[in-house]
Motif scaffolding. Sequence first.
Motif, PDB file in Angstrom:
ATOM      1  N   ARG A 173       7.231   6.337   3.435  1.00 23.80           N
ATOM      2  CA  ARG A 173       5.758   5.537   2.648  1.00 23.80           C
ATOM      3  C   ARG A 173       4.965   5.868   2.018  1.00 23.80           C
ATOM      4  O   ARG A 173       3.994   6.552   2.842  1.00 23.80           O
ATOM      5  CB  ARG A 173       5.830   3.964   4.355  1.00 23.80           C
ATOM      6  CG  ARG A 173       6.791   3.360   4.291  1.00 23.80           C
ATOM      7  CD  ARG A 173       5.907   2.666   5.300  1.00 23.80           C
ATOM      8  NE  ARG A 173       5.291   2.571   6.586  1.00 23.80           N
ATOM      9  CZ  ARG A 173       6.287   2.848   8.161  1.00 23.80           C
ATOM     10  NH1 ARG A 173       7.656   2.662   7.834  1.00 23.80           N
ATOM     11  NH2 ARG A 173       5.615   3.393   9.699  1.00 23.80           N
ATOM     12  N   TRP A 207       5.326   9.155   6.516  1.00 32.50           N
ATOM     13  CA  TRP A 207       4.902   9.895   5.334  1.00 32.50           C
ATOM     14  C   TRP A 207       5.846   9.154   4.492  1.00 32.50           C
ATOM     15  O   TRP A 207       5.765   9.658   3.322  1.00 32.50           O
ATOM     16  CB  TRP A 207       3.904  11.000   5.423  1.00 32.50           C
ATOM     17  CG  TRP A 207       2.366  10.933   5.792  1.00 32.50           C
ATOM     18  CD1 TRP A 207       2.408  10.102   6.624  1.00 32.50           C
ATOM     19  CD2 TRP A 207       1.295  12.024   5.869  1.00 32.50           C
ATOM     20  NE1 TRP A 207       0.839  10.185   7.128  1.00 32.50           N
ATOM     21  CE2 TRP A 207       0.460  11.746   6.992  1.00 32.50           C
ATOM     22  CE3 TRP A 207       1.138  13.124   5.529  1.00 32.50           C
ATOM     23  CZ2 TRP A 207      -0.732  12.733   7.210  1.00 32.50           C
ATOM     24  CZ3 TRP A 207       0.811  13.573   5.759  1.00 32.50           C
ATOM     25  CH2 TRP A 207      -0.993  13.235   6.017  1.00 32.50           C
ATOM     26  N   ASP A 231       5.319   2.722  -7.578  1.00 32.92           N
ATOM     27  CA  ASP A 231       5.354   2.150  -7.300  1.00 32.92           C
ATOM     28  C   ASP A 231       6.726   1.738  -6.491  1.00 32.92           C
ATOM     29  O   ASP A 231       6.924   1.421  -5.316  1.00 32.92           O
ATOM     30  CB  ASP A 231       4.951   0.592  -7.014  1.00 32.92           C
ATOM     31  CG  ASP A 231       5.361   0.181  -8.449  1.00 32.92           C
ATOM     32  OD1 ASP A 231       6.640   0.557  -9.214  1.00 32.92           O
ATOM     33  OD2 ASP A 231       5.267  -1.029  -8.438  1.00 32.92           O
ATOM     34  N   GLN A 280       3.061  12.061  -3.516  1.00 39.81           N
ATOM     35  CA  GLN A 280       2.203  10.732  -3.524  1.00 39.81           C
ATOM     36  C   GLN A 280       2.452  10.625  -2.179  1.00 39.81           C
ATOM     37  O   GLN A 280       1.969  10.212  -1.082  1.00 39.81           O
ATOM     38  CB  GLN A 280       2.845   9.394  -4.194  1.00 39.81           C
ATOM     39  CG  GLN A 280       3.276   9.472  -5.097  1.00 39.81           C
ATOM     40  CD  GLN A 280       3.148   7.770  -5.964  1.00 39.81           C
ATOM     41  OE1 GLN A 280       3.691   7.952  -6.981  1.00 39.81           O
ATOM     42  NE2 GLN A 280       3.436   7.253  -5.485  1.00 39.81           N
ATOM     43  N   ASN A 301       0.897  -1.052  -0.247  1.00 39.50           N
ATOM     44  CA  ASN A 301       0.139  -0.218  -0.203  1.00 39.50           C
ATOM     45  C   ASN A 301       0.669   1.047  -0.108  1.00 39.50           C
ATOM     46  O   ASN A 301       0.193   2.649   0.049  1.00 39.50           O
ATOM     47  CB  ASN A 301      -1.356  -0.716   1.335  1.00 39.50           C
ATOM     48  CG  ASN A 301      -1.589  -0.784   1.095  1.00 39.50           C
ATOM     49  OD1 ASN A 301      -2.005  -2.142   0.013  1.00 39.50           O
ATOM     50  ND2 ASN A 301      -2.435  -1.646   2.543  1.00 39.50           N
ATOM     51  N   CYS A 302       1.530   0.690  -0.389  1.00 46.24           N
ATOM     52  CA  CYS A 302       2.891   2.362   0.019  1.00 46.24           C
ATOM     53  C   CYS A 302       3.978   2.394  -1.241  1.00 46.24           C
ATOM     54  O   CYS A 302       4.180   1.455  -1.865  1.00 46.24           O
ATOM     55  CB  CYS A 302       3.373   2.486   1.310  1.00 46.24           C
ATOM     56  SG  CYS A 302       4.720   1.304   1.941  1.00 46.24           S
ATOM     57  N   LEU A 346       1.710   6.975  -0.333  1.00 43.11           N
ATOM     58  CA  LEU A 346       1.348   6.220  -0.930  1.00 43.11           C
ATOM     59  C   LEU A 346       0.631   6.219  -2.110  1.00 43.11           C
ATOM     60  O   LEU A 346       2.114   7.112  -2.934  1.00 43.11           O
ATOM     61  CB  LEU A 346       0.006   7.164  -0.583  1.00 43.11           C
ATOM     62  CG  LEU A 346      -0.309   7.786   0.556  1.00 43.11           C
ATOM     63  CD1 LEU A 346      -1.687   8.599   0.768  1.00 43.11           C
ATOM     64  CD2 LEU A 346      -0.689   6.544   2.150  1.00 43.11           C
TER      65      LEU A 346
END
Length: 866
Positions: A312, A309, A654, A638, A265-266, A314
Motif C-alpha cells: 500500500r 508499505w 494512483d 511512493q 490514500n494509497c 502512498l
Amino acid sequence: MTKVTSKKETPLMRQYREIKEKHPGTILLFRVGDFYETFGEDAILASKILGIVLTKRANGKASHVELAGFPHHSLDVYLPKLVRNGYRVAVCDQLEDPKKAKTIVKRGVTDMITPGIALHDQVIESKKNNFLCAAFVLDNQVGISYIDFSTGEFQLTQGAIEPMVSLIHGLSPAEILVAKGQKTEIQQKLNSNYYLYELEDWFFEIDFAKDQIFNHYQVKNLKGLGIENHELAIISSGAILHYLKETKHNNLGHLNVLSRLDFENCLWLDQFTVRNLELVQSAQPDGKSLLDVLDLCTNPMGSRLLRKWLLRPLIDPEEISQRHDVVSLFYEESKFEKNIGNILQNIGDLERMSTKLTLGKIGPRELNQMAQSIHEVEKIKEELTDRKVFRTFPFEIKDILACAKQINSTISEAAPALTHKGDIFKPHINSELDEQRDIRKNGKQHLVNIQQKAINATGISSLKIGFNNVFGYFLEVTNAHKNKVPEHWIRKQTLTNAERYITEELKEYEQKILFAEDRIVALEKEMYDQFLQKLQPFVPFVQKVSLALAQIDCLRGFGKLAFEQQYCRPKFSEKKSMNFQKLRHPVIETQLPSNEPFIPNDLFLDNDQQQIIVLTGPNMSGKSAILRQTALAVIMAQMGGFIPADAAEIGIVDKIFTRVGASDNISKGESTFMVEMLETSSILNNLSANSLVLLDEIGRGTSTYDGISLAWSIAEFLNHCREKPKVLFATHYHELNQLEKNNNGIVNYHISSKQIDGQVVFLRKLTKGSSNSSFGIHVAAMAGMPKNVLQRAQEILLDLETERDKNPKRKAPPNKAPQTNQIELFENKNKIWKSLEEELSRVDTNTLTPIEALLKLNELKILIKK
C-alpha cells in the motif's frame, strides 16, 4: 471422535466427552495429572503429527478408546506442530488442586489456538503478520475486518468485490471467518485455498456487531471511531470480537484501536499486479522478490511494516517527501545509520511482547528482555535528539521507561523462562515469599534452632530432632529426662529407651519445609499475575513506540540500500508524466554476476505525446524487465524509498495494473487465454488518468489474427479513452507498429540487438523505432535445440515470409468501417482511398448503364493515379 458403545463410561471419559462436544472441530488436549492426553480420533491424528505413541485406555466395561499424550511441560513444543498443520487446538486444564478434589477433578478449556489466533513463536513468522480476517457479502459489496492478534492491529474496510478480494490476497490471512450461508460464495470469489471457518449466520447481524464493538471499546456510538457508515465492515468486526471471546480470549486490551483502511490514500495494486511484479513472493522457488531486496530491517517489527508499505504505497506527495527526508539522512550519514541499526538489532519484538503482556502470556525472562529493549529505545531517543526529520514520529518514551523501571525493580535478573520454575522475584518484594525461600534454603538450620530452643526451655541437653516417614519430624527424649517434658508436647511413639514427641511449632514448620517449594511456585504465580495486571496501562505506550521503531527501521533500511546500490532520490511533480534516467531493475541487478553490469535505460511517459510505448524486440532481450522495473521504481518511490536510477521525476501514480506472463488455472477450468482476458478486463474497467498500465504479450494465448486484433483494439482503447493512462505495451506482433502512424501518443520503441557471425547479441538498450524480428530461432539455438530442428524451422520461416510478401493483405487485419458503439479496429486514414470510397458510395449500381459504368471506372482509375 471414536464412539464408545458401552453404556457405562468411566467418570474421566464422560467428562472428556462432554467437554469435547462443546468444542467440535478441535483437537482437545485434556490435562490428566502431569500429562496432556488426546483420545479417539484426536489421538490418532496427534500420534501421526507429533510422532508420539498411540495406545489404548479402558473406558468402562468391554470398551476402550485410543490414547496418545505428552508431558504437560512439553506443551509449547507439541502444540505449535498441531496448529502449523492446520488444526484448531483446545487446551483443557485442571481447574482445581487434585489433592483437594472430593470427586473427579474439575476441568475446563482455558485456551483455544487456531491458525488465525496464535502467539507461539514456533507457529507465526517473526517478519510476517498473522492475520485473522472476517468477510461479509451483500449486494456485490464486501465488508472486511482483520486483526493480527499477536500485535493488536485491527482494521476494517468495505467496497466492491474485486478490490476487496485483492485486499484479502494481499493480507494472506491464516484464517477467514464467514457466515455459514456465505462460505461457498466467498470461496468462489477468492478462487484460492484459504482456511475458512464458519460461524452461525446470526453472528453477522448489524445489531449484534454494534453491541460487540460498544462493549469492547466502551463507546455509545460509532462516530468517534469514524466507521458509522461502513455497516458491512462493522458486521465483520463484530464477528471477529465475538469469535475471540468464544475461543476463550477475554483479555483484549491490546486491541485498543479500530481503524478504517482507506484505499483512497494509497497506490492501488490489484492481486494480479502483486503477483506479476513478484512484490512479496517470487514465481521461482529460488528466486527473489522485491521484498527480499528491500528488507534490510534489523528488527522484525520493521520487516512486518515494510510488507504493508510495499502493498500500500502512498499517494500524498507531502507524506512521501517526509519519508524521503529521513532516508536522505540515513543515506548521507552512514555512521548514524549503523548506530541506529545496531541499537534496533538489540531491541526485541516489543509489539508482540506487549500483546503477550496483555494476555498474561509473557514469561519472566521475556519480561526482562522487554525492559532491556526499552532501555535500548532510550539510546535511540538520544540519537534522534536535534534531528528535525524525526519530530513527527510518535516517540514519547517517558511512560515506557516507567514500565521498564517497575520490571527492573521487581523481577530477578536471572528469572526463568516459565513461571512454574520459581525464583521470579527479587528479594524483599513479599515477606511471605522471603520466608518460604529462607525455609527452602536454610531448613536444617531452622530445625537446629527449634532444637536449641527446646533444650533451653526444658534443660534436656540430650534432646534431639529426628524424622521418619510415619510421623515426620519429632523431638526425641531419653527416659531419664521424660519427666522434664512440658505438658503441651504430644507423645507419638514410645521406644525402649526414649519417647518421641511433636509440638505445634514443629508440625507447623514441618509443613513449611515439606511444602515450601510448592508454596513458592503458587505464591510467585499469584504475584506474577498481579504484577502483569499492574503493567497493563503501559501497553498502549509500548505499541506507539513500537510503530515508531518499525518506521525508523524501514527508512534506515531504505537509506542503507540506496547507499549500497547507488539509488537516487526521486522528485515528484504535479505533471502527469514520469521521466527516468538510466533506470535499472532492483531485483535483477542484485542477481547478476559481479562482472556483468546491468544495462540501464531512459524512459519517458506522459498522457499526451508519449502516452503508450509499443515495445518490440527479440525474445530474452529484456522487454519484460523494462516493464517491471518501471512499475517497481514507482512503487519504491511512493513507499518512501530511493530508486535504482541516476535521476527521476514522477507524477503521482494512483493505480498500477499489469498483465505480464502467461499462467494457466487448470484446476479452476481457466486456460491461459481466459486468465489473460480476465486480468486485462479488470484493467480496462478500472482505469484512472494517473494509472500506469503494463501489458506484455496481450493476445498470444489465442490464434494469431485473433491475438493481433485484440491487442490492436486494446491499444486503441487505451489511447482513445478519456482517462488516457500511461502504458507500456510489449508485444511480438510487429503489426502493432502501424499504430504509431495514425494515433497521437503511441510511440514505437524496441530493444536493440546485433547479429555477429550469425549469433544474436542482446544490447538491452531501449531504442526509438520498431523491430522487425523476434529472433525466436536464434533463442532456440541458445537453448540447445537440436540442429535439424533449427534448420527445418529456418526453412519454414523463409516459406512463411515469402508467402506473406506475395500477399500483402496478411501484413495487417482488414479495414473495418467505423462504428459509433466501439473503437474502430483499423481506421484507414489514406485520403485517396477515402475519396475513392466517397465516389463509390454515390454510385447507384441498379440504374447504371454499361457505358456509364465504363466512364465511372475510368474516373476512378484517374483518381487512384493522382
